[in-house]
Design an enzyme around this catalytic site. Structure first.
Site, PDB file in Angstrom:
ATOM      1  N   LYS A 107       0.871  -1.185   0.000  1.00 49.98           N
ATOM      2  CA  LYS A 107       0.000   0.000   0.000  1.00 49.98           C
ATOM      3  C   LYS A 107       0.898   1.222   0.000  1.00 49.98           C
ATOM      4  O   LYS A 107       2.014   1.181   0.503  1.00 49.98           O
ATOM      5  CB  LYS A 107      -0.894   0.007   1.239  1.00 49.98           C
ATOM      6  CG  LYS A 107      -2.045   0.997   1.186  1.00 49.98           C
ATOM      7  CD  LYS A 107      -3.163   0.597   0.232  1.00 49.98           C
ATOM      8  CE  LYS A 107      -4.258  -0.132   0.924  1.00 49.98           C
ATOM      9  NZ  LYS A 107      -5.352  -0.585   0.116  1.00 49.98           N
TER      10      LYS A 107
HETATM   11  N1  GLU Z   1      -7.189  -0.297  -2.935  1.00 49.70           N
HETATM   12  C1  GLU Z   1      -7.920  -1.502  -3.152  1.00 49.70           C
HETATM   13  C2  GLU Z   1      -7.879  -2.378  -1.918  1.00 49.70           C
HETATM   14  O1  GLU Z   1      -7.664  -1.919  -0.824  1.00 49.70           O
HETATM   15  C3  GLU Z   1      -7.512  -2.209  -4.428  1.00 49.70           C
HETATM   16  C4  GLU Z   1      -6.068  -2.584  -4.536  1.00 49.70           C
HETATM   17  C5  GLU Z   1      -5.690  -3.080  -5.929  1.00 49.70           C
HETATM   18  O2  GLU Z   1      -6.542  -3.153  -6.791  1.00 49.70           O
HETATM   19  O3  GLU Z   1      -4.516  -3.387  -6.114  1.00 49.70           O
HETATM   20  O4  GLU Z   1      -8.113  -3.558  -1.967  1.00 49.70           O
END
Ligand code: GLU
Length: 418
Positions: A107
């Protein structure tokens, strides 16, 4: 690990420790599984519209590399910190493992308020962040995607910055791109659609008629708004919605089409004519059959968990429920929880599809995407429900056990080098 000091990271660790105790993970493996493999902090100076220079801070945490590249969103929010991002990266790991994706979790984030930045500054900030991250990302290394405060346009700028650096177009460097640049059909709707699909399955499981059910949604961004619409299409009545600026309720059901027109003009649900105001705190404990937290972490806590009125808690957000609240809900036994790493997994599942399509330069139709998405979610849902029943553990514990065990097993068979 003081650098990750943050209540959300402490919460993710607390969850992990509960699972590690249950799975009797040996002490030597625990820290190896828990702590992020890599964490980057970057300083991002940009030229502002008024000629001044402003400096922002950006983060990226890559949690583990044992199953493939790392994968996860990029968040733009004023309160983003390294510790928060580390917790979200850890949850991405368990989410990808639970759904069987060949990724570790990651993240990223920039501490900024994207709604207050002029477009040109947002673009410079995004490009500068991408530039600083180039040594640490790649289609086989770490693939970013949208999260809170980011969208398809931001992904397009990231893809462009990376591609210009490489000298050729690299669509697979990010997911959640515009469809014209190699984005996938159905990616934007994937998380919300997945949430609605799993709620439908949860209704079957506990014998609740979704066509007669009432729903309260916290957060009206990409997840909350799509989930609300999909649930309304299943026949459910959306009785309350809040966002960062306020909230609205109507016991007879909110007209989502009219609400969307209001939101397009006002950028908030607050002030919608055909409803009464409601606060975030009131929404969480409002009478409803289904509660969908689709905003920030740590919303359902030891303070309000006993007062929840819902029968299904569907976690569209990451980490909306604290371990203290979990303990209360488990004791109560009358709320069916669809835990975050299962409930909101639709987004990363279709991100995976997008990455696969980009690598093959071969694109699928929306029906194919949605069909494959539902199959993966169905499989994960069935596994979690059956594990929870067999082991007599909560849905959260079951989901985390399945995910964490897969990562542990991958690390075990790969061994420790050297
Ligand atoms: N931000 C989204 C999550 O927390 C998607 C992450 C992604 O698609 O890589 O799952």
């Amino acid at each position: 690990m003081d650098i990750y000091n943050h209540p959300t990271f402490a919460m993710a660790c607390q969850q992990f420790d509960l699972v590690a105790d249950r799975l009797q993970i040996p002490a030597g493996d625990r820290d190896r599984l828990k702590y992020p493999k890599r964490a980057m902090v970057v300083t991002l100076p940009i030229h502002c519209e008024d000629g001044s220079t402003k400096v922002y801070t950006g983060y990226r945490v890559q949690h583990h590399l044992s199953l493939g590249p790392t994968k996860g969103g990029l968040r733009f929010h004023p309160d983003v910190t390294l510790g928060e991002v580390a917790a979200l990266a850890m949850w991405m790991s368990w989410k990808c493992a639970l759904t069987g994706l060949p990724y570790g979790g990651a993240k990223g984030g920039i501490a900024c308020d994207p709604h207050r930045l002029p477009q040109c500054e947002l673009e410079r900030l995004t490009r500068r962040y991408t530039q600083e991250m180039i040594p640490f990302i790649g289609p086989q290394v770490d693939i970013m995607a949208p999260d809170m405060g980011t969208n398809e346009q931001i992904m397009a700028w990231m893809m462009d910055t990376y591609s210009v650096h490489m000298g050729y177009t690299v669509p697979s460097i990010v997911t959640g791109k515009p469809i014209g640049l190699g984005g996938s059909q159905g990616r934007r709707e994937a998380t919300g659609r997945g949430v609605a699909y799993l709620i439908n399955r949860a209704c079957d499981t506990i014998g609740l008629d979704l066509g007669q059910a009432t729903v309260a949604v916290q957060g009206y961004g990409n997840v909350g708004s799509v989930a609300a619409l999909a649930l309304a299409r299943y026949g459910a009545k959306i009785v309350a919605i809040t966002d960062a600026f306020g909230g609205v309720q109507n016991a007879r059901g909110l007209d989502l089409r009219k609400l969307d027109t209001h939101v397009a003009a006002q950028r908030t649900v607050a002030g919608f004519a055909e409803a009464e105001p409601i606060t975030n705190e009131q929404l969480l404990v409002a009478p409803c059959d289904i509660l969908v937290p689709a905003a920030m972490e740590r919303q359902i806590t030891g303070r309000n968990a006993a007062n929840l009125k819902c029968r299904i808690l569907a976690e569209g957000a990451n980490g909306p429920t604290t371990p203290e609240a979990d303990a209360i809900l488990e004791q109560r036994g009358d709320v069916f929880v669809i835990p975050d790493i299962l409930c909101n997994a639709g987004g990363v599942v279709v991100s995976y599809f997008e990455w696969v399509q980009d690598l093959q330069s071969f694109f699928w139709g929306e029906t194919e995407v949605t069909d494959k998405l539902f199959r993966i979610l169905e499989n994960a849902f069935t596994q979690v429900v059956s594990h929870s029943r067999k082991q007599k553990i909560s849905m959260r514990m079951a989901a985390l056990c399945v995910g964490i065990k897969r990562v542990q097993e991958a690390k075990r068979v790969r061994g420790l080098f050297p």
